[in-house]
Motif scaffolding. Structure first.
Motif, PDB file in Angstrom:
ATOM      1  N   GLU A 167       0.824  -1.211   0.000  1.00 59.59           N
ATOM      2  CA  GLU A 167       0.000   0.000   0.000  1.00 59.59           C
ATOM      3  C   GLU A 167       0.861   1.265   0.000  1.00 59.59           C
ATOM      4  O   GLU A 167       0.486   2.273  -0.626  1.00 59.59           O
ATOM      5  N   LYS A 202       0.563   4.172  -2.914  1.00 62.71           N
ATOM      6  CA  LYS A 202       0.428   5.597  -2.605  1.00 62.71           C
ATOM      7  C   LYS A 202       1.549   6.397  -3.259  1.00 62.71           C
ATOM      8  O   LYS A 202       1.300   7.474  -3.833  1.00 62.71           O
ATOM      9  N   TYR A 259      -1.665   6.526  -6.389  1.00 62.76           N
ATOM     10  CA  TYR A 259      -3.015   5.987  -6.221  1.00 62.76           C
ATOM     11  C   TYR A 259      -3.606   6.432  -4.885  1.00 62.76           C
ATOM     12  O   TYR A 259      -2.886   6.549  -3.867  1.00 62.76           O
ATOM     13  N   THR A 260      -4.898   6.681  -4.872  1.00 61.23           N
ATOM     14  CA  THR A 260      -5.609   7.141  -3.674  1.00 61.23           C
ATOM     15  C   THR A 260      -6.890   6.332  -3.493  1.00 61.23           C
ATOM     16  O   THR A 260      -7.210   5.459  -4.299  1.00 61.23           O
ATOM     17  N   GLY A 261      -7.618   6.673  -2.411  1.00 64.16           N
ATOM     18  CA  GLY A 261      -8.906   6.007  -2.179  1.00 64.16           C
ATOM     19  C   GLY A 261      -8.804   4.801  -1.273  1.00 64.16           C
ATOM     20  O   GLY A 261      -9.731   3.982  -1.239  1.00 64.16           O
ATOM     21  N   PHE A 262      -7.711   4.666  -0.541  1.00 65.59           N
ATOM     22  CA  PHE A 262      -7.558   3.547   0.387  1.00 65.59           C
ATOM     23  C   PHE A 262      -6.717   4.033   1.570  1.00 65.59           C
ATOM     24  O   PHE A 262      -6.098   5.103   1.531  1.00 65.59           O
ATOM     25  N   THR A 263      -6.699   3.250   2.638  1.00 62.07           N
ATOM     26  CA  THR A 263      -5.926   3.584   3.829  1.00 62.07           C
ATOM     27  C   THR A 263      -4.666   2.723   3.874  1.00 62.07           C
ATOM     28  O   THR A 263      -4.732   1.507   3.679  1.00 62.07           O
ATOM     29  N   ALA A 305     -11.145  -1.676  -0.571  1.00 59.88           N
ATOM     30  CA  ALA A 305     -10.654  -0.456  -1.215  1.00 59.88           C
ATOM     31  C   ALA A 305      -9.257  -0.686  -1.793  1.00 59.88           C
ATOM     32  O   ALA A 305      -8.932  -0.198  -2.883  1.00 59.88           O
ATOM     33  N   THR A 306      -8.456  -1.448  -1.071  1.00 62.57           N
ATOM     34  CA  THR A 306      -7.122  -1.771  -1.577  1.00 62.57           C
ATOM     35  C   THR A 306      -7.240  -2.579  -2.870  1.00 62.57           C
ATOM     36  O   THR A 306      -6.537  -2.312  -3.847  1.00 62.57           O
ATOM     37  N   THR A 357      -9.606  -2.578  -5.038  1.00 61.96           N
ATOM     38  CA  THR A 357     -10.065  -1.706  -6.124  1.00 61.96           C
ATOM     39  C   THR A 357      -8.898  -0.935  -6.735  1.00 61.96           C
ATOM     40  O   THR A 357      -8.783  -0.828  -7.963  1.00 61.96           O
ATOM     41  N   VAL A 358      -8.028  -0.420  -5.874  1.00 67.80           N
ATOM     42  CA  VAL A 358      -6.856   0.318  -6.365  1.00 67.80           C
ATOM     43  C   VAL A 358      -5.903  -0.623  -7.096  1.00 67.80           C
ATOM     44  O   VAL A 358      -5.321  -0.258  -8.133  1.00 67.80           O
ATOM     45  N   LYS A 416      -6.917  -1.090 -10.646  1.00 67.28           N
ATOM     46  CA  LYS A 416      -6.528   0.050 -11.487  1.00 67.28           C
ATOM     47  C   LYS A 416      -5.052  -0.044 -11.879  1.00 67.28           C
ATOM     48  O   LYS A 416      -4.681   0.227 -13.025  1.00 67.28           O
TER      49      LYS A 416
END
Length: 345
Positions: free
Chosen positions: A123, A127, A131-135, A143-144, A146-147, A150
């Protein structure tokens, strides 16, 4: 008349012989038997524990990258190229194997529900790639995934949301391709070496004997002299123990060495070269020193020196400190600058 003349000659010869005997030099017994004692002097100055060894300018030690997926090698990074985070190292069946940054090797498939330090490492890389939209944490969430899909789409990989261990290679930073260990078209087998890589920064690598380990501490400064005489200051960035195996009929003895990696300012015009590397382990300023040969082992323990004076000589006890370049630091209540000391032969 003839007899008187002959007597006169004999008398003169005898007198001349006596005079010659009385004037014969007394030193004819040999000057070699009379020798002056060897001496040294107690001096004050700076004593440094230094050693100069030969190092190699290059890109540091190399690592072999092995394939973890089977198939056919369809592309390989060029020798001498720099591969950065997110870029392709090689392709198997036209699918990329990508470089990411980290110290934990990829050892399992990462998918939703998986937790651990390897998840956080992935992760952090996502970042860093924008890439964004996850912690960023240790949980592989939806959410991870999904990224990741992409990211996989951008790489031309199937959008599974699962990161297989053979699809990424972790390294502390960017790498330089040092050599290819396979060719395009070769069969890629799990465990097969594909590329040999190193770091991208120019460094000097030195191998020291274990006895000289005190010279190399991380962060210390060293003096580097390049082949053209240019002097640069380097910094020890890494110290590690390595074992070298000699090859003698296949059964060589192993030798333990201390491998030192030294960072240095930019160098141009040299790809690889031998570099004189001067280490300084410690420096003692304004200390009293004598030649090491002046030290005498005392019966009661410790060391002493023989002090030579116009009227004779005597022993004094001393404390020793740093040894360097044939001299030793000494101290004691009777030790003063300028003392003449004996040097036993």
């Amino acid at each position: 008349m003839k007899i008187k003349s002959l007597v006169g000659v004999v008398v003169v010869a005898a007198v001349a012989g006596l005079i010659a005997l009385l004037n014969w030099p007394t030193s004819h017994t040999s000057d070699a038997s009379v020798t002056e004692p060897k001496t040294g002097t107690v001096t004050k100055g700076t004593l440094a524990d230094t050693k100069t060894v030969s190092g190699t300018l290059g890109y540091g030690s190399s690592t072999t990258l092995s394939s973890r997926v089977g198939g056919t090698l369809t592309a390989l990074a060029e020798v001498g190229a720099t591969v950065k985070r997110g870029q392709v190292l090689y392709r198997v069946d036209d699918q990329p194997v990508v470089l990411l940054q980290g110290t934990l090797p990829a050892y399992r498939a990462l998918r939703p529900g998986v937790k651990g330090a390897d998840v956080k490492q992935l992760e952090q890389n996502l970042k860093a790639l924008g890439y964004t939209g996850f912690t960023v944490d240790e949980t592989y969430s939806a959410a991870t995934a999904t990224v990741v899909k992409k990211w996989q789409k951008k790489l031309g990989l199937p959008k599974t949301g699962v990161v297989e261990p053979g699809r990424v290679v972790y390294a502390p930073g960017a790498v330089r391709i040092e050599a290819r260990q396979a060719a395009v078209g070769d069969a890629a087998q799990p465990g097969q070496g594909v590329l040999k890589v190193s770091g991208t920064d120019r460094v000097v690598t030195v191998k020291l004997d274990v006895a000289d380990q005190r010279l190399a501490k991380q962060g210390v400064k060293v003096k580097l002299t390049l082949p053209d005489g240019t002097v640069k200051q380097g910094t020890v960035k890494k110290v590690q123990t390595v074992v070298e195996t000699g090859e003698t009929g296949g059964n060589g003895d192993s030798t333990t060495k201390i491998e030192v990696t030294i960072a240095l300012p930019p160098v141009t015009g040299l790809d690889s070269a031998s570099v004189d590397t001067a280490f300084t382990a410690s420096v003692r300023e304004n200390v009293l020193t004598v030649p090491v040969a002046a030290l005498l082992a005392l019966a009661e323990g410790g060391y002493g020196v023989e002090v030579i004076t116009p009227t004779g000589s005597h022993l004094i006890a001393v404390e020793t400190g740093l040894f360097s370049n044939g001299r030793v630091e000494i101290s004691g209540p009777e030790v003063t600058e300028g003392l003449t000391v004996g040097l036993p032969s």
